[in-house]
Design a protein around this motif. Structure first.
Motif, PDB file in Angstrom:
ATOM      1  N   VAL A 184       0.834  -1.210   0.000  1.00  0.00           N
ATOM      2  CA  VAL A 184       0.000   0.000   0.000  1.00  0.00           C
ATOM      3  C   VAL A 184       0.868   1.259   0.000  1.00  0.00           C
ATOM      4  O   VAL A 184       0.617   2.200  -0.754  1.00  0.00           O
ATOM      5  CB  VAL A 184      -0.961   0.004   1.216  1.00  0.00           C
ATOM      6  N   VAL A 185       1.933   1.282   0.822  1.00  0.00           N
ATOM      7  CA  VAL A 185       2.778   2.485   0.866  1.00  0.00           C
ATOM      8  C   VAL A 185       3.560   2.645  -0.432  1.00  0.00           C
ATOM      9  O   VAL A 185       3.793   3.772  -0.898  1.00  0.00           O
ATOM     10  CB  VAL A 185       3.718   2.474   2.094  1.00  0.00           C
ATOM     11  N   VAL A 186       3.977   1.538  -1.055  1.00  0.00           N
ATOM     12  CA  VAL A 186       4.666   1.618  -2.352  1.00  0.00           C
ATOM     13  C   VAL A 186       3.716   2.210  -3.400  1.00  0.00           C
ATOM     14  O   VAL A 186       4.102   3.049  -4.219  1.00  0.00           O
ATOM     15  CB  VAL A 186       5.167   0.228  -2.799  1.00  0.00           C
ATOM     16  N   LEU A 187       2.446   1.801  -3.349  1.00  0.00           N
ATOM     17  CA  LEU A 187       1.454   2.329  -4.298  1.00  0.00           C
ATOM     18  C   LEU A 187       1.113   3.788  -4.017  1.00  0.00           C
ATOM     19  O   LEU A 187       0.888   4.563  -4.950  1.00  0.00           O
ATOM     20  CB  LEU A 187       0.192   1.464  -4.264  1.00  0.00           C
ATOM     21  N   ILE A 188       1.056   4.168  -2.740  1.00  0.00           N
ATOM     22  CA  ILE A 188       0.826   5.583  -2.415  1.00  0.00           C
ATOM     23  C   ILE A 188       1.943   6.436  -3.004  1.00  0.00           C
ATOM     24  O   ILE A 188       1.703   7.502  -3.583  1.00  0.00           O
ATOM     25  CB  ILE A 188       0.715   5.791  -0.888  1.00  0.00           C
ATOM     26  N   MET A 189       3.178   5.954  -2.872  1.00  0.00           N
ATOM     27  CA  MET A 189       4.310   6.677  -3.456  1.00  0.00           C
ATOM     28  C   MET A 189       4.176   6.757  -4.972  1.00  0.00           C
ATOM     29  O   MET A 189       4.424   7.802  -5.583  1.00  0.00           O
ATOM     30  CB  MET A 189       5.619   5.969  -3.084  1.00  0.00           C
ATOM     31  N   ILE A 240      -6.864  11.026   2.792  1.00  0.00           N
ATOM     32  CA  ILE A 240      -6.069  11.293   1.585  1.00  0.00           C
ATOM     33  C   ILE A 240      -6.688  12.445   0.796  1.00  0.00           C
ATOM     34  O   ILE A 240      -5.994  13.361   0.342  1.00  0.00           O
ATOM     35  CB  ILE A 240      -5.963  10.026   0.715  1.00  0.00           C
ATOM     36  N   GLY A 241      -8.012  12.404   0.649  1.00  0.00           N
ATOM     37  CA  GLY A 241      -8.720  13.456  -0.095  1.00  0.00           C
ATOM     38  C   GLY A 241      -8.561  14.817   0.553  1.00  0.00           C
ATOM     39  O   GLY A 241      -8.281  15.816  -0.121  1.00  0.00           O
ATOM     40  N   LEU A 288       4.735  14.670   0.591  1.00  0.00           N
ATOM     41  CA  LEU A 288       3.287  14.423   0.586  1.00  0.00           C
ATOM     42  C   LEU A 288       2.992  12.980   0.986  1.00  0.00           C
ATOM     43  O   LEU A 288       2.089  12.717   1.778  1.00  0.00           O
ATOM     44  CB  LEU A 288       2.706  14.711  -0.804  1.00  0.00           C
ATOM     45  N   CYS A 289       3.761  12.035   0.444  1.00  0.00           N
ATOM     46  CA  CYS A 289       3.574  10.621   0.775  1.00  0.00           C
ATOM     47  C   CYS A 289       3.755  10.396   2.278  1.00  0.00           C
ATOM     48  O   CYS A 289       2.923   9.737   2.920  1.00  0.00           O
ATOM     49  CB  CYS A 289       4.554   9.754  -0.017  1.00  0.00           C
ATOM     50  N   SER A 290       4.820  10.956   2.852  1.00  0.00           N
ATOM     51  CA  SER A 290       5.079  10.801   4.293  1.00  0.00           C
ATOM     52  C   SER A 290       3.957  11.392   5.133  1.00  0.00           C
ATOM     53  O   SER A 290       3.544  10.806   6.133  1.00  0.00           O
ATOM     54  CB  SER A 290       6.406  11.468   4.668  1.00  0.00           C
ATOM     55  N   THR A 291       3.457  12.551   4.707  1.00  0.00           N
ATOM     56  CA  THR A 291       2.385  13.205   5.460  1.00  0.00           C
ATOM     57  C   THR A 291       1.102  12.394   5.402  1.00  0.00           C
ATOM     58  O   THR A 291       0.433  12.193   6.426  1.00  0.00           O
ATOM     59  CB  THR A 291       2.135  14.625   4.900  1.00  0.00           C
TER      60      THR A 291
END
Length: 362
Positions: free
Chosen positions: A113-118, A180-181, A284-287
């Motif tokens: 999930v975090v790889v995809l968020i990035m 996220i939105g 942004l990803c980290s936040t």
């Protein structure tokens, strides 16, 4: 206030002096049992980090807006082929690459999930600086970063919904689309305000841009230091995440360049699209990760944005160094060719002029 029970077994000496047997912060001490207040330090630090991250990210995005010239931005919107190619790279290549890497290395669902968020994040502001140093198209670079940030409001949740279904269908992981939105919508305000400031007060906007770039660098260090305190287990990193963090940005740079070239863009625009594709908004990803997941989940995923950030910068510097060497050699070769041609011309003129050769050409 919540409390927990700490039992301590004392020897004969400690029983003789109960005042030293119990911790100083014990509220009740009766024989061998002490009641202590719950330690809320990590929870408080997490709230502080979330607040600071949000404010600093807003400042970084505001400074990015200060780098956008409205007339150039509108010109690219009217002729959007370069932006369209960048859009395909940003929300086509990167999420798909993230999905394939997660499958290939068979990582944990929460790590996928975090790889995809990035992979679904918009372009980062550092790409604008590197694009300048590799003689890229600055207007295209800034326009792509701005457009990808604005389009991320819709594309990021959509891509996450499509690509994370195989990991989230079990209900073990629930993606916080509302968080996220909200995070993405909140970015539109500082970016828009930055564009307005640059339009009205361009000299002040340049100062804000310099401050914002420094704040962005501080933000990455802050995340690393405070995250290390909060989520100690997150530094026991799976080797698979290191490998993905190395391959992912390199794949983004390479695939972005080739797609831009296939689309018929000029070389300097290909370099621009390449950088915009590989360089993601890691802040942004980290936040988003920090604001959206529990501490238990964060221990498994928190460090990946930092890993990606390290390698995307490393590869960007290698690209910059390679281009500078190529440019220097090309200019040197071009100068040598011009001198040779000039010498040949002077020799032929000398023959025509009866052996006379100008001292200026020797």
């Amino acid at each position: 206030m919540q409390t927990y029970l700490l039992s301590q077994q004392f020897n004969g000496n400690s029983l003789a002096d109960n005042s030293t047997a119990c911790p100083e912060n014990a509220t009740i001490c009766d024989g061998t049992s002490c009641v202590l207040l719950e330690d809320n330090f990590n929870e408080t630090l997490s709230v502080v980090l979330s607040t600071v991250l949000t404010i600093m990210l807003a400042l970084v995005m505001f400074s990015m807006g200060c780098n956008v010239e409205l007339k150039n931005f509108l010109a690219h919107i009217k002729r959007p082929w370069g932006i369209f190619v960048g859009f395909l790279c940003q929300f086509g290549i990167m999420p798909l690459t993230a999905f394939l890497l997660s499958l290939a290395f068979n990582i944990l669902p929460i790590q996928a999930v975090v790889v995809l968020i990035m992979g679904c994040c918009p372009g980062g502001t550092a790409s604008n600086v590197i694009a300048y140093w590799v003689d890229g198209d600055m207007d295209l670079s800034i326009s792509m970063t701005t457009c990808s940030t604005l389009l991320a409001m819709g594309m990021m949740p959509l891509c996450l919904f499509i690509y994370t279904k195989m990991w989230t269908d079990s209900d073990a992981i629930v993606l916080p689309y509302d968080s996220i939105g909200i995070s993405l919508v909140a970015l539109v305000v500082p970016v828009s305000f930055g564009i307005f400031v640059n339009h009205k007060w361009p000299s002040k906007a340049k100062i804000i841009l310099k401050v914002g770039s420094i704040v962005g660098a501080i933000l990455i260090v802050l995340i690393a230091v405070v995250g290390g305190i909060l989520y100690k287990g997150s530094w026991i990193i799976s080797p698979k995440l290191w490998i993905i963090g190395t391959i992912f940005p390199a794949a983004g740079y390479s695939l972005g360049f080739f797609l831009a070239r296939i689309a018929g863009l000029s070389w300097h625009r290909c370099r621009t699209v390449s950088l915009e594709t590989g360089m993601q908004n890691t802040q942004l990803c980290s936040t988003i990760v920090q604001l959206s997941f529990s501490p238990e989940q964060l221990e498994l995923m928190f460090t990946f944005p930092l890993i990606y950030s390290i390698f995307q910068l490393l590869f960007a510097l290698l690209i910059l160094a390679g281009y500078r060497l190529y440019r220097r050699n090309r200019i040197k070769t071009k100068t040598d060719v011009e001198k040779t041609e000039q010498k040949e011309d002077s020799t032929s003129n000398a023959k025509i002029n009866g052996g006379f050769e100008s001292n200026e050409i020797k």
